[in-house]
Design a protein around this motif. Structure first.
Motif, PDB file in Angstrom:
ATOM      1  N   THR A 101       0.785  -1.379  -0.093  1.00 14.66           N
ATOM      2  CA  THR A 101      -0.113   0.099   0.116  1.00 14.66           C
ATOM      3  C   THR A 101       0.736   1.329   0.051  1.00 14.66           C
ATOM      4  O   THR A 101       1.772   1.283   0.620  1.00 14.66           O
ATOM      5  N   ILE A 102       0.386   2.245  -0.871  1.00 13.53           N
ATOM      6  CA  ILE A 102       0.998   3.440  -0.856  1.00 13.53           C
ATOM      7  C   ILE A 102       0.428   4.529   0.256  1.00 13.53           C
ATOM      8  O   ILE A 102      -0.911   4.486   0.426  1.00 13.53           O
ATOM      9  N   GLU A 103       1.289   4.800   1.071  1.00 10.67           N
ATOM     10  CA  GLU A 103       0.788   5.526   2.413  1.00 10.67           C
ATOM     11  C   GLU A 103       0.417   6.937   1.998  1.00 10.67           C
ATOM     12  O   GLU A 103       0.863   7.642   1.006  1.00 10.67           O
ATOM     13  N   LEU A 104      -0.244   7.850   2.819  1.00 12.74           N
ATOM     14  CA  LEU A 104      -0.870   8.931   2.409  1.00 12.74           C
ATOM     15  C   LEU A 104       0.198  10.015   2.306  1.00 12.74           C
ATOM     16  O   LEU A 104       1.184   9.921   3.045  1.00 12.74           O
ATOM     17  N   GLY A 105       0.264  10.706   1.263  1.00  8.85           N
ATOM     18  CA  GLY A 105       1.207  11.671   0.829  1.00  8.85           C
ATOM     19  C   GLY A 105       2.508  11.200   0.402  1.00  8.85           C
ATOM     20  O   GLY A 105       3.570  11.927   0.190  1.00  8.85           O
ATOM     21  N   GLU A 106       2.519   9.827   0.058  1.00  7.31           N
ATOM     22  CA  GLU A 106       3.872   8.932  -0.499  1.00  7.31           C
ATOM     23  C   GLU A 106       3.738   9.045  -1.653  1.00  7.31           C
ATOM     24  O   GLU A 106       2.539   8.590  -2.393  1.00  7.31           O
ATOM     25  N   THR A 107       4.895   8.879  -2.600  1.00  6.23           N
ATOM     26  CA  THR A 107       4.552   8.564  -4.079  1.00  6.23           C
ATOM     27  C   THR A 107       4.627   7.292  -4.251  1.00  6.23           C
ATOM     28  O   THR A 107       5.115   6.511  -3.492  1.00  6.23           O
ATOM     29  N   SER A 108       4.368   6.726  -5.325  1.00  4.73           N
ATOM     30  CA  SER A 108       4.349   5.270  -5.823  1.00  4.73           C
ATOM     31  C   SER A 108       5.850   4.717  -5.593  1.00  4.73           C
ATOM     32  O   SER A 108       5.930   3.831  -5.334  1.00  4.73           O
ATOM     33  N   HIS A 109       6.728   5.446  -6.128  1.00  6.99           N
ATOM     34  CA  HIS A 109       8.085   5.053  -6.184  1.00  6.99           C
ATOM     35  C   HIS A 109       8.702   5.034  -4.962  1.00  6.99           C
ATOM     36  O   HIS A 109       9.267   3.852  -4.550  1.00  6.99           O
ATOM     37  N   ARG A 110       8.427   5.842  -3.942  1.00  6.98           N
ATOM     38  CA  ARG A 110       8.821   5.954  -2.407  1.00  6.98           C
ATOM     39  C   ARG A 110       8.295   4.600  -2.149  1.00  6.98           C
ATOM     40  O   ARG A 110       8.845   3.975  -1.248  1.00  6.98           O
ATOM     41  N   ALA A 111       6.982   4.239  -2.138  1.00  8.90           N
ATOM     42  CA  ALA A 111       6.293   3.231  -1.489  1.00  8.90           C
ATOM     43  C   ALA A 111       6.860   1.647  -2.000  1.00  8.90           C
ATOM     44  O   ALA A 111       7.055   0.975  -1.338  1.00  8.90           O
ATOM     45  N   ALA A 112       7.125   1.777  -2.998  1.00 10.98           N
ATOM     46  CA  ALA A 112       7.950   0.603  -3.831  1.00 10.98           C
ATOM     47  C   ALA A 112       9.078   0.350  -3.203  1.00 10.98           C
ATOM     48  O   ALA A 112       9.536  -0.554  -2.983  1.00 10.98           O
ATOM     49  N   VAL A 113       9.878   1.297  -3.322  1.00 12.28           N
ATOM     50  CA  VAL A 113      11.252   1.537  -2.523  1.00 12.28           C
ATOM     51  C   VAL A 113      11.405   0.860  -0.962  1.00 12.28           C
ATOM     52  O   VAL A 113      11.796   0.079  -0.633  1.00 12.28           O
ATOM     53  N   ARG A 114      10.293   1.621  -0.174  1.00 10.25           N
ATOM     54  CA  ARG A 114       9.920   1.078   1.198  1.00 10.25           C
ATOM     55  C   ARG A 114       9.714  -0.415   1.250  1.00 10.25           C
ATOM     56  O   ARG A 114       9.898  -1.034   2.083  1.00 10.25           O
ATOM     57  N   GLU A 115       8.733  -0.839   0.533  1.00  8.68           N
ATOM     58  CA  GLU A 115       7.964  -1.922   0.622  1.00  8.68           C
ATOM     59  C   GLU A 115       8.817  -3.014   0.335  1.00  8.68           C
ATOM     60  O   GLU A 115       8.932  -3.941   0.909  1.00  8.68           O
ATOM     61  N   LEU A 116       9.762  -2.980  -0.836  1.00  5.81           N
ATOM     62  CA  LEU A 116      10.734  -3.723  -1.256  1.00  5.81           C
ATOM     63  C   LEU A 116      11.703  -3.912  -0.030  1.00  5.81           C
ATOM     64  O   LEU A 116      12.250  -4.964   0.372  1.00  5.81           O
ATOM     65  N   ALA A 117      12.228  -2.890   0.535  1.00  8.65           N
ATOM     66  CA  ALA A 117      13.318  -2.908   1.521  1.00  8.65           C
ATOM     67  C   ALA A 117      12.616  -3.685   2.885  1.00  8.65           C
ATOM     68  O   ALA A 117      13.450  -4.352   3.540  1.00  8.65           O
ATOM     69  N   ILE A 123      16.150  -5.770   0.497  1.00  9.80           N
ATOM     70  CA  ILE A 123      16.796  -5.082  -0.595  1.00  9.80           C
ATOM     71  C   ILE A 123      16.710  -3.595  -0.499  1.00  9.80           C
ATOM     72  O   ILE A 123      15.503  -3.041  -0.680  1.00  9.80           O
ATOM     73  N   VAL A 124      17.742  -2.854  -0.438  1.00 14.47           N
ATOM     74  CA  VAL A 124      17.815  -1.419  -0.578  1.00 14.47           C
ATOM     75  C   VAL A 124      18.204  -0.625  -1.847  1.00 14.47           C
ATOM     76  O   VAL A 124      19.310  -0.907  -1.909  1.00 14.47           O
ATOM     77  N   VAL A 125      17.223  -0.104  -2.569  1.00 16.12           N
ATOM     78  CA  VAL A 125      17.644   0.484  -3.640  1.00 16.12           C
ATOM     79  C   VAL A 125      16.992   1.860  -3.675  1.00 16.12           C
ATOM     80  O   VAL A 125      15.741   2.040  -3.171  1.00 16.12           O
ATOM     81  N   SER A 126      17.476   2.760  -4.526  1.00 21.19           N
ATOM     82  CA  SER A 126      16.683   3.910  -4.667  1.00 21.19           C
ATOM     83  C   SER A 126      16.253   4.114  -6.083  1.00 21.19           C
ATOM     84  O   SER A 126      15.308   4.951  -6.181  1.00 21.19           O
ATOM     85  N   GLY A 127      16.821   3.645  -6.960  1.00 21.34           N
ATOM     86  CA  GLY A 127      16.787   3.933  -8.578  1.00 21.34           C
ATOM     87  C   GLY A 127      15.787   2.560  -9.144  1.00 21.34           C
ATOM     88  O   GLY A 127      16.397   2.234 -10.190  1.00 21.34           O
ATOM     89  N   LEU A 128      14.599   2.577  -8.543  1.00 17.12           N
ATOM     90  CA  LEU A 128      13.685   1.585  -9.155  1.00 17.12           C
ATOM     91  C   LEU A 128      13.068   2.072 -10.643  1.00 17.12           C
ATOM     92  O   LEU A 128      13.063   3.467 -10.563  1.00 17.12           O
ATOM     93  N   ARG A 129      13.156   1.555 -11.523  1.00 18.01           N
ATOM     94  CA  ARG A 129      12.494   1.909 -12.921  1.00 18.01           C
ATOM     95  C   ARG A 129      11.130   1.781 -13.025  1.00 18.01           C
ATOM     96  O   ARG A 129      10.615   0.396 -12.725  1.00 18.01           O
ATOM     97  N   PHE A 130      10.307   2.786 -13.609  1.00 16.43           N
ATOM     98  CA  PHE A 130       8.847   2.417 -13.502  1.00 16.43           C
ATOM     99  C   PHE A 130       8.559   1.669 -14.799  1.00 16.43           C
ATOM    100  O   PHE A 130       9.499   1.798 -15.982  1.00 16.43           O
ATOM    101  N   ALA A 131       7.686   0.647 -14.749  1.00 19.84           N
ATOM    102  CA  ALA A 131       7.443  -0.234 -15.757  1.00 19.84           C
ATOM    103  C   ALA A 131       6.076  -0.102 -16.268  1.00 19.84           C
ATOM    104  O   ALA A 131       5.739   0.216 -17.657  1.00 19.84           O
TER     105      ALA A 131
END
Length: 156
Positions: free
Chosen positions: A59-75, A80-88
């Motif tokens: 889930t994307i939290e209130l005020g969070e971007t989808s990219h930030r949510a993807a990074v957070r959930e993956l970690a 796995i800690v990454v900052s440069g996920l690519r949108f697909a």
């Protein structure tokens, strides 16, 4: 690629998977998913609550971007800690319980070698590597599998 919509045994349907850029995120986006690839294999997590294998994400939290949510959930789920996920892509679903339309932002990350992965979240009990060109694992979610196949170009 055609073959959509795809409906799983629970009555949930993947209606479409639209490839593009993050500028295409116009609908409310409650979910972010991540396709992690190494040597043609995709990382799956076993979700205790759903009782099935699927892509890392949540889930994307209130005020969070989808990219930030993807990074957070993956970690949180895999370590796995990454900052440069690519949108697909943007996945569009019709879910059954309760009945609703839902969207997910889908990201991808590729690694040359297998990263150290360990289940780190209360909901995740195990991890597995699956090749999208092969049969599903026992208790693997059909919709996440279809997303992984299409994002990696392994759709049949």
């Amino acid at each position: 690629m055609n073959g959509l919509p795809v409906t799983d045994a629970r009555g949930n349907t993947l209606v479409s998977l639209r490839f593009g850029t993050e500028r295409d995120l116009t609908a409310p986006m409650p979910l972010a998913l991540v396709v992690v690839e190494v040597d043609g294999r995709v990382l799956l997590v076993f979700d205790r609550r759903r009782g099935q294998w699927g892509l890392p994400g949540g889930t994307i939290e209130l005020g969070e971007t989808s990219h930030r949510a993807a990074v957070r959930e993956l970690a949180a789920e895999t370590g796995i800690v990454v900052s440069g996920l690519r949108f697909a892509a943007v996945a569009r679903f019709v879910l059954r319980d309760p009945v609703r339309r839902e969207y997910a932002a889908v990201y991808r990350a590729g690694f040359a070698t297998e990263p150290a992965v360990r289940p780190r979240h209360d909901e995740v009990s195990a991890i597995a590597w699956w090749h999208p060109g092969t049969r599903l694992l026992r208790d693997q979610g059909l919709l996440d599998a279809e997303i992984a196949r299409r994002v990696t170009g392994s759709a049949r």
